[in-house]
Write an enzyme that holds these catalytic residues in place. Sequence first.
Site, mmCIF file in Angstrom:
data_model
loop_
_atom_site.group_PDB
_atom_site.id
_atom_site.type_symbol
_atom_site.label_atom_id
_atom_site.label_comp_id
_atom_site.label_asym_id
_atom_site.label_seq_id
_atom_site.Cartn_x
_atom_site.Cartn_y
_atom_site.Cartn_z
ATOM 1 N N CYS A 1 0.770 -1.143 -0.085
ATOM 2 C CA CYS A 1 0.107 0.073 -0.092
ATOM 3 C C CYS A 1 0.869 1.151 0.043
ATOM 4 O O CYS A 1 1.352 1.352 1.035
ATOM 5 C CB CYS A 1 -0.954 0.124 1.105
ATOM 6 N N CYS B 1 -0.855 4.388 2.316
ATOM 7 C CA CYS B 1 -0.418 4.201 3.988
ATOM 8 C C CYS B 1 -0.282 2.800 4.308
ATOM 9 O O CYS B 1 0.827 2.615 4.491
ATOM 10 C CB CYS B 1 -1.915 4.750 4.538
ATOM 11 N N SER B 2 -1.300 2.074 4.534
ATOM 12 C CA SER B 2 -0.977 0.529 5.045
ATOM 13 C C SER B 2 -2.275 -0.174 4.937
ATOM 14 O O SER B 2 -2.560 -1.231 5.822
ATOM 15 C CB SER B 2 -0.694 0.467 6.505
ATOM 16 N N CYS B 3 -2.990 -0.057 3.889
ATOM 17 C CA CYS B 3 -4.351 -0.889 3.597
ATOM 18 C C CYS B 3 -3.816 -1.968 3.588
ATOM 19 O O CYS B 3 -2.932 -2.704 2.648
ATOM 20 C CB CYS B 3 -4.863 -0.287 2.341
#
Lengths: 108, 211
Positions: free
Chosen positions: B115, B118-120
Site C-alpha cells: 500500500c 498508507c497501510s491498507c
Amino acid sequence: MFAPDDPLKPPGNRFSEPWQATILAMATAMIREGHFSQDDWAHALGAALKQAEDNGQPDTEETYFLAALSALESLSETSGIAAKDRSARKTAWGNAYRRTPHGQPVNL
Amino acid sequence: MSSYDGKKLGALHRHLHAHMPSDPALRVKALESLAIEKGLVAQETIDTWVEMYSEKVGPKRGAQVVARSWTDPAFRERLLDDAGQAIKEFGFEGHATEHLRAVENTPDTHNLVVCTLCSCYPFAVLGMSPIWYRSAAYRARAVKDPRKVLEEFDVALNDDIKIHVWDSTAELRYLVIPERPDGTEGWEEDRLASLVTRNAMIGTQRDLKVT
C-alpha cells in the site's frame, strides 16, 4: 534492508503498546459508524505518514502510530472533538494519574 | 525525630501514584474518552476489536482460504472471481475485506502486495499487518524495485518470472495465492494450511516449505 521471517522466533504481541491498538480500533469503529469513510482514513493516514517522512522522522513503528494518531485526531475534529477539548482532557487524565495511588483505578 | 529527605520523598511520591502513561497514550486516552462521551463509538466495540486483533485474528485465516483453493477447484474459481464473497464461506468477512481480490502465483508470475499511500491490508484474513509492511521503505521500494526487495526477503526470482505489484487502496485489497508445494498430494486442508505463511500471502515469500 528487509529479511524473511525467522521461523524459530516466537510470535509476540502484535502491538508494542496498547494505545497503538486503540487507535486502529477507534478508526475502524468510527468508519463503521459512518463518522468518516475508509477512503478519508487512508488519505489522512497517508498525509500524516508523508509529513513524518518529510520531517525526517525515523522509519519506525512508533512513527507510524504517531502518524495514525494525528490522522485520527484531525478526522475526529469533523465529528466535533476540537483540539482544545483534547488538550484539556489530556491534562485532566495526567492529573488523574498523578493523584491516583498505584494499584487504584484511575478516574477523571 | 523526623527529618526531611526530598529525594526519598520524591521517590515515595512517584511510587504511590499510578504509573503515568506516555504522552501518546494520554493523547489516545483523551480522544477515546471524548469520542465515547459524545456517543461516536462504544467502549465495547473498541475493546472487542483490540482483543480480536491482538490475539485472535491472524494469518491462519488466510492460510485456510489458500489451502481450500488448492483442494477445491470450484472454490478457487469463486475466490479468483470475487474473493470478498468467497471468504464469507468461512465467515471471515469483516474489517476491510468488502473488496478483496485474490491473485495467484504461477510458474511464470509472482505477485507482491503493497500500500504505497498508507497501510491498507486485508485485516480480516491476515490479521494485523507486519511492521515492515507499514514502513516508508517498503511502501516506496516495493514499487520502484520489487526484485531487489524480494531478494532481501530471500526470494530469488529468475529474470523470466514476471512480477505484478498490486497497490492496495481503501477500496481494494489483495491476497496472494502461492503455488501449492510439490510433495503435498493427498494432504488434508488443515495440514496444507499449516504450510501457508503470512509473507507468502503478501508475496514476500514464494516457495513454501514442506514440513
